[in-house]
Scaffold this motif. Structure first.
Motif, PDB file in Angstrom:
ATOM      1  N   ASP A 275       0.899  -1.257   0.195  1.00 22.61           N
ATOM      2  CA  ASP A 275       0.097   0.032  -0.014  1.00 22.61           C
ATOM      3  C   ASP A 275       0.775   1.240  -0.020  1.00 22.61           C
ATOM      4  N   ASP A 276       2.196   1.079  -0.092  1.00 18.10           N
ATOM      5  CA  ASP A 276       3.096   2.371  -0.301  1.00 18.10           C
ATOM      6  C   ASP A 276       2.619   2.860  -1.437  1.00 18.10           C
ATOM      7  N   HIS A 277       2.842   4.459  -1.378  1.00  5.91           N
ATOM      8  CA  HIS A 277       2.829   5.161  -2.620  1.00  5.91           C
ATOM      9  C   HIS A 277       4.161   4.916  -3.365  1.00  5.91           C
ATOM     10  N   MET A 278       4.046   4.885  -4.885  1.00  3.00           N
ATOM     11  CA  MET A 278       5.252   4.689  -5.656  1.00  3.00           C
ATOM     12  C   MET A 278       6.426   5.485  -5.198  1.00  3.00           C
ATOM     13  N   LYS A 279       6.116   6.725  -5.079  1.00  4.18           N
ATOM     14  CA  LYS A 279       7.014   7.654  -4.742  1.00  4.18           C
ATOM     15  C   LYS A 279       7.845   7.505  -3.115  1.00  4.18           C
ATOM     16  N   GLU A 280       7.157   6.940  -2.421  1.00  4.41           N
ATOM     17  CA  GLU A 280       7.597   6.574  -1.354  1.00  4.41           C
ATOM     18  C   GLU A 280       8.353   5.136  -1.230  1.00  4.41           C
ATOM     19  N   ALA A 281       7.995   4.186  -2.231  1.00  2.00           N
ATOM     20  CA  ALA A 281       8.903   2.979  -2.587  1.00  2.00           C
ATOM     21  C   ALA A 281      10.280   3.464  -3.168  1.00  2.00           C
ATOM     22  N   ALA A 282      10.070   4.502  -4.143  1.00  2.00           N
ATOM     23  CA  ALA A 282      11.290   4.858  -4.601  1.00  2.00           C
ATOM     24  C   ALA A 282      12.425   5.391  -3.553  1.00  2.00           C
ATOM     25  N   HIS A 283      11.702   6.209  -2.556  1.00  2.00           N
ATOM     26  CA  HIS A 283      12.353   6.718  -1.201  1.00  2.00           C
ATOM     27  C   HIS A 283      13.226   5.436  -0.810  1.00  2.00           C
ATOM     28  N   LYS A 284      12.553   4.460  -0.338  1.00  2.00           N
ATOM     29  CA  LYS A 284      12.884   3.401   0.298  1.00  2.00           C
ATOM     30  C   LYS A 284      14.177   2.675  -0.549  1.00  2.00           C
ATOM     31  N   ILE A 285      13.954   2.484  -1.813  1.00  2.00           N
ATOM     32  CA  ILE A 285      14.806   2.062  -2.461  1.00  2.00           C
ATOM     33  C   ILE A 285      16.171   2.707  -2.674  1.00  2.00           C
ATOM     34  N   LEU A 286      15.999   4.107  -3.070  1.00  2.00           N
ATOM     35  CA  LEU A 286      17.309   5.128  -2.917  1.00  2.00           C
ATOM     36  C   LEU A 286      17.874   4.900  -1.669  1.00  2.00           C
ATOM     37  N   ARG A 287      17.372   4.898  -0.659  1.00  2.00           N
ATOM     38  CA  ARG A 287      17.816   4.803   0.556  1.00  2.00           C
ATOM     39  C   ARG A 287      18.805   3.533   0.898  1.00  2.00           C
ATOM     40  N   PHE A 288      17.997   2.673   0.458  1.00  2.00           N
ATOM     41  CA  PHE A 288      18.843   1.194   0.882  1.00  2.00           C
ATOM     42  C   PHE A 288      20.017   1.102  -0.157  1.00  2.00           C
ATOM     43  N   HIS A 289      19.984   1.377  -1.433  1.00  2.00           N
ATOM     44  CA  HIS A 289      21.085   1.377  -2.422  1.00  2.00           C
ATOM     45  C   HIS A 289      22.121   2.706  -1.998  1.00  2.00           C
ATOM     46  N   PHE A 485      13.627  -4.727  -7.162  1.00  2.00           N
ATOM     47  CA  PHE A 485      13.241  -3.522  -6.277  1.00  2.00           C
ATOM     48  C   PHE A 485      12.011  -4.002  -5.355  1.00  2.00           C
ATOM     49  N   PHE A 486      10.954  -4.720  -5.897  1.00  2.00           N
ATOM     50  CA  PHE A 486       9.814  -5.064  -5.315  1.00  2.00           C
ATOM     51  C   PHE A 486       9.828  -6.488  -4.933  1.00  2.00           C
ATOM     52  N   ASP A 487      10.847  -7.237  -4.564  1.00  2.00           N
ATOM     53  CA  ASP A 487      10.972  -8.554  -4.401  1.00  2.00           C
ATOM     54  C   ASP A 487      10.216  -8.852  -2.990  1.00  2.00           C
ATOM     55  N   GLU A 488       9.985  -7.998  -2.095  1.00  2.00           N
ATOM     56  CA  GLU A 488       9.552  -8.225  -0.932  1.00  2.00           C
ATOM     57  C   GLU A 488       8.191  -8.396  -0.736  1.00  2.00           C
ATOM     58  N   VAL A 489       7.319  -7.627  -1.974  1.00  2.00           N
ATOM     59  CA  VAL A 489       5.756  -7.743  -2.056  1.00  2.00           C
ATOM     60  C   VAL A 489       5.520  -8.412  -3.166  1.00  2.00           C
ATOM     61  N   LEU A 490       6.414  -9.308  -3.881  1.00  2.00           N
ATOM     62  CA  LEU A 490       5.942 -10.040  -4.853  1.00  2.00           C
ATOM     63  C   LEU A 490       5.901 -11.511  -4.367  1.00  2.00           C
ATOM     64  N   GLY A 491       5.604 -12.580  -5.117  1.00  2.00           N
ATOM     65  CA  GLY A 491       5.443 -13.964  -4.887  1.00  2.00           C
ATOM     66  C   GLY A 491       6.690 -14.656  -4.674  1.00  2.00           C
ATOM     67  N   GLU A 492       6.710 -16.011  -4.229  1.00  2.00           N
ATOM     68  CA  GLU A 492       8.023 -16.792  -3.761  1.00  2.00           C
ATOM     69  C   GLU A 492       8.707 -17.031  -5.057  1.00  2.00           C
ATOM     70  N   GLU A 493       8.276 -17.179  -6.043  1.00  2.00           N
ATOM     71  CA  GLU A 493       8.876 -17.464  -7.388  1.00  2.00           C
ATOM     72  C   GLU A 493       9.648 -16.217  -8.011  1.00  2.00           C
ATOM     73  N   THR A 494       9.640 -15.168  -7.368  1.00  2.00           N
ATOM     74  CA  THR A 494      10.428 -13.856  -7.925  1.00  2.00           C
ATOM     75  C   THR A 494      11.763 -14.166  -7.930  1.00  2.00           C
ATOM     76  N   LYS A 495      12.432 -15.067  -6.987  1.00  2.00           N
ATOM     77  CA  LYS A 495      13.752 -15.397  -7.224  1.00  2.00           C
ATOM     78  C   LYS A 495      13.991 -16.148  -8.413  1.00  2.00           C
ATOM     79  N   SER A 496      13.241 -17.172  -8.624  1.00  2.00           N
ATOM     80  CA  SER A 496      13.564 -17.957  -9.795  1.00  2.00           C
ATOM     81  C   SER A 496      13.321 -17.102 -11.329  1.00  2.00           C
ATOM     82  N   LEU A 497      12.407 -16.157 -11.346  1.00  2.00           N
ATOM     83  CA  LEU A 497      12.400 -15.395 -12.633  1.00  2.00           C
ATOM     84  C   LEU A 497      13.754 -14.456 -12.567  1.00  2.00           C
ATOM     85  N   ILE A 498      14.122 -13.916 -11.459  1.00  2.00           N
ATOM     86  CA  ILE A 498      15.256 -13.124 -11.566  1.00  2.00           C
ATOM     87  C   ILE A 498      16.461 -14.121 -11.777  1.00  2.00           C
TER      88      ILE A 498
END
Length: 593
Positions: A275-289, A485-498
């Motif tokens: 439920d995060d806003h996209m801008k808020e998600a960008a904020h968290k991603i930029l902080r992390f990296h 970027f959105f691995d934490e809110v996507l399904g378990e199979e995300t890692k296999s796709l990556i």
């Protein structure tokens, strides 16, 4: 009268040369100011300004040498000093910037320095000789004293002008001299890994002994990390990151934290929510990296482990990709200069990393050769080591520049400013805008997947172009980064796709590296230069005959053929139905509670 006229005739050319030298130095300073010169200015501008300054100093010293009659060995010192100094200036003009690297730099600097020292020594020798001469008239001592005074004044003037020139180039006025230059804004402090602002305690940086994570010392210069025990006293906190107190001899002062959230320096994950806003998600991603980039900064500058540089570059690349993934959700007026600085940093790191990869490929190749052939690429390796030293030197200049420090300071302020990351929920007409991750991310991911799959008809051709494969690699990278970027809110199979996307991206990356290596090796054999530049004229069809390099070139060509043959297998994984089903499953996780 004859003697006085002779002295005046002797001083005239000296004064003319001194004036000419001052004009040259003044021109250099004026040019540097008009062009806003610094260490990272265009090579041509640096060449003009330093060339004028170096020539001006030389001409002034020659003028000072001609003020006195030549006696004894003074003519020899003057001739040697002049020759060496002129050779140094010419050497700089000829070598800079293309061939300006060690040991040629040392030769030029030592030659010019030796010439200047000889000219200075000759001046002192003549000065000493004139001072010891007996006075034949009452006016003679006065002339010598006047000469001494003029010489001292001129020397001081030369020193002042020279220091102005160097200071202007190394520390331009529009750059931050250090991180504690805040341009009349609140100072930034660090305590318990949180960024804190205080209007009252200007010029102090506070650090506690306990911290929840490691903060790279390169984030803040050592001069800002030190605390004066006589003025700063002790630090006490109230157990939270909201406030802290500085207890000094004059009393207790408090400060308010900018943010109550965990500092990005010690982030283990982005903590993005559906439920995060996209801008808020960008904020968290930029902080992390950004924290990741700073974590590997010190190791990159030390240069003991090449993986430190690789990890720092990857973090910069991911931050740069945020611009593409979150297009339309960021305030570009604020973020554009930030992304420009991230791009500059990524490029400076990439120049060194590319050579590291090239060297690793050579080591792998020579390791497979018979023992009597393992040294056949030693000359090429020596050339690459010189090129890497040049690239690393430029990288260190960038990471040690005030421009880079200013970028880190400004980006820190932006990341810690909560109001900066509030997103508008309606358009100009008052209609609601899609903004939540769970609503915006699905079409975004499907759009990126469709871009990748659109290459199918092209890559199945008998001979796909390298340019097209490189473009495909870039689009795959954006799709992969979006999933990461959105691995934490996507399904378990995300890692296999990556994993599948990374395998495909690695093959395309190896193809691109081999193509670039092949071009560089061909130009090295043809032009005798490693980094060939468009427009350089060939001095022969093949000026270097090196069987070892020719064998390695054939090896890289064979590598490209093998990679192209293996490409369809990894490409099929992305195009098959199973990949699409798994892709839809991970997106469906966004709609589960």
């Amino acid at each position: 009268m004859d003697r006085e006229g002779k002295k005046n005739n002797q001083k005239a050319p000296a004064l003319f040369m001194i004036a000419a030298g001052l004009i040259l130095i003044a021109s250099a300073i004026t040019y540097a100011m008009l062009e806003n010169m610094n260490r990272f200015s265009e090579p041509g501008k640096i060449l003009v300004s330093l060339g004028l300054a170096g020539s001006g100093i030389l001409v002034i010293l020659l003028g000072l040498n001609t003020k006195f009659p030549w006696k004894g060995s003074s003519g020899f010192f003057l001739a040697c000093g002049s020759l060496l100094s002129i050779s140094g200036v010419l050497g700089f003009i000829i070598l800079y910037p293309e061939d300006w690297f060690y040991p040629k730099v040392a030769y030029v600097v030592l030659t010019y320095t030796a010439g200047i020292l000889l000219l200075l020594f000759n001046i002192m020798l003549q000065q000493s000789g004139n001072t010891s001469m007996p006075a034949e008239s009452g006016s003679e001592p006065q002339d010598i004293e006047t000469g001494n005074t003029m010489y001292a004044g001129e020397s001081q003037l030369v020193a002042v002008i020279s220091s102005m020139m160097v200071s202007r180039i190394l520390y331009p006025e529009d750059s931050y001299a250090s991180w504690n230059s805040t341009d009349n804004e609140n100072e930034i402090y660090i305590i318990n890994n949180d960024i804190i602002q205080d209007d009252k305690e200007k010029g102090k940086i506070c650090e506690t002994g306990s911290s929840s994570g490691n903060i790279p010392e390169t984030m803040f210069p050592e001069t800002m990390m030190d605390i004066d025990p006589e003025t700063s006293g002790t630090i006490e906190t109230n157990g939270t990151t909201d406030t802290f107190e500085i207890i000094t001899e004059t009393g207790t002062k408090s400060a308010t934290a900018v943010t109550k959230s965990k500092s990005f320096f010690s982030m283990k994950r982005t903590d993005i929510r559906k439920d995060d806003h996209m801008k808020e998600a960008a904020h968290k991603i930029l902080r992390f990296h950004f924290g990741r980039m700073l974590k590997h900064e010190r190791g990159t500058m030390l240069g003991k482990d090449i993986e430190e540089l690789h990890d720092m570059r990857v973090a910069a690349m991911r931050m740069r990709s945020v611009l593409q993934v979150f297009n339309g959700h960021l305030d570009m007026n604020t973020m554009k200069p930030i992304f420009r600085n991230i791009k500059d940093t990524r490029r400076s790191l990439g120049a060194v990393r590319d050579l590291d990869v090239f060297m690793e490929k050579i080591q792998h190749y020579t390791g497979s050769l018979p023992e009597d052939r393992t040294s056949e690429l030693d000359e090429l390796v020596g050339t690459l080591l010189i090129e890497r030293d040049k690239a690393r030197g430029l990288m260190l200049l960038h990471l040690d520049s005030t421009k880079y420090d200013k970028f880190k300071l400004n980006f820190t302020k932006i990341l810690e400013k909560e109001g900066q990351w509030e997103e508008s929920l309606v358009d100009r007409d008052g209609r609601p805008l899609p903004h939540r991750v769970r609503d915006v991310l699905p079409p975004l991911l499907y759009n990126e997947l469709s871009k990748v799959r659109a290459y199918d008809d092209l890559v199945r051709e008998d001979e796909p172009s390298f340019e097209m494969l490189h473009a495909l690699r870039i689009d795959i990278k954006i799709l992969r980064y979006t999933l990461e970027f959105f691995d934490e809110v996507l399904g378990e199979e995300t890692k296999s796709l990556i994993k599948d996307l990374k395998e495909l991206q690695d093959v395309l990356g190896d193809i691109h590296d081999a193509v670039v290596a092949m071009e560089l090796l061909e130009n090295y054999l043809k032009y005798g230069k490693w980094d060939y530049t468009e427009g350089r004229k060939s001095v022969g069809e093949q000026i270097i005959i090196d069987p070892g390099v020719e064998n390695y070139l054939a090896y890289r060509r064979k590598e490209i053929t093998e990679l192209l043959e293996s490409f369809p297998e990894v490409w099929t994984k992305v195009m098959e139905t199973d990949f699409g089903v798994r892709f839809s499953n991970v997106i469906a996780e966004l709609y589960h509670n």
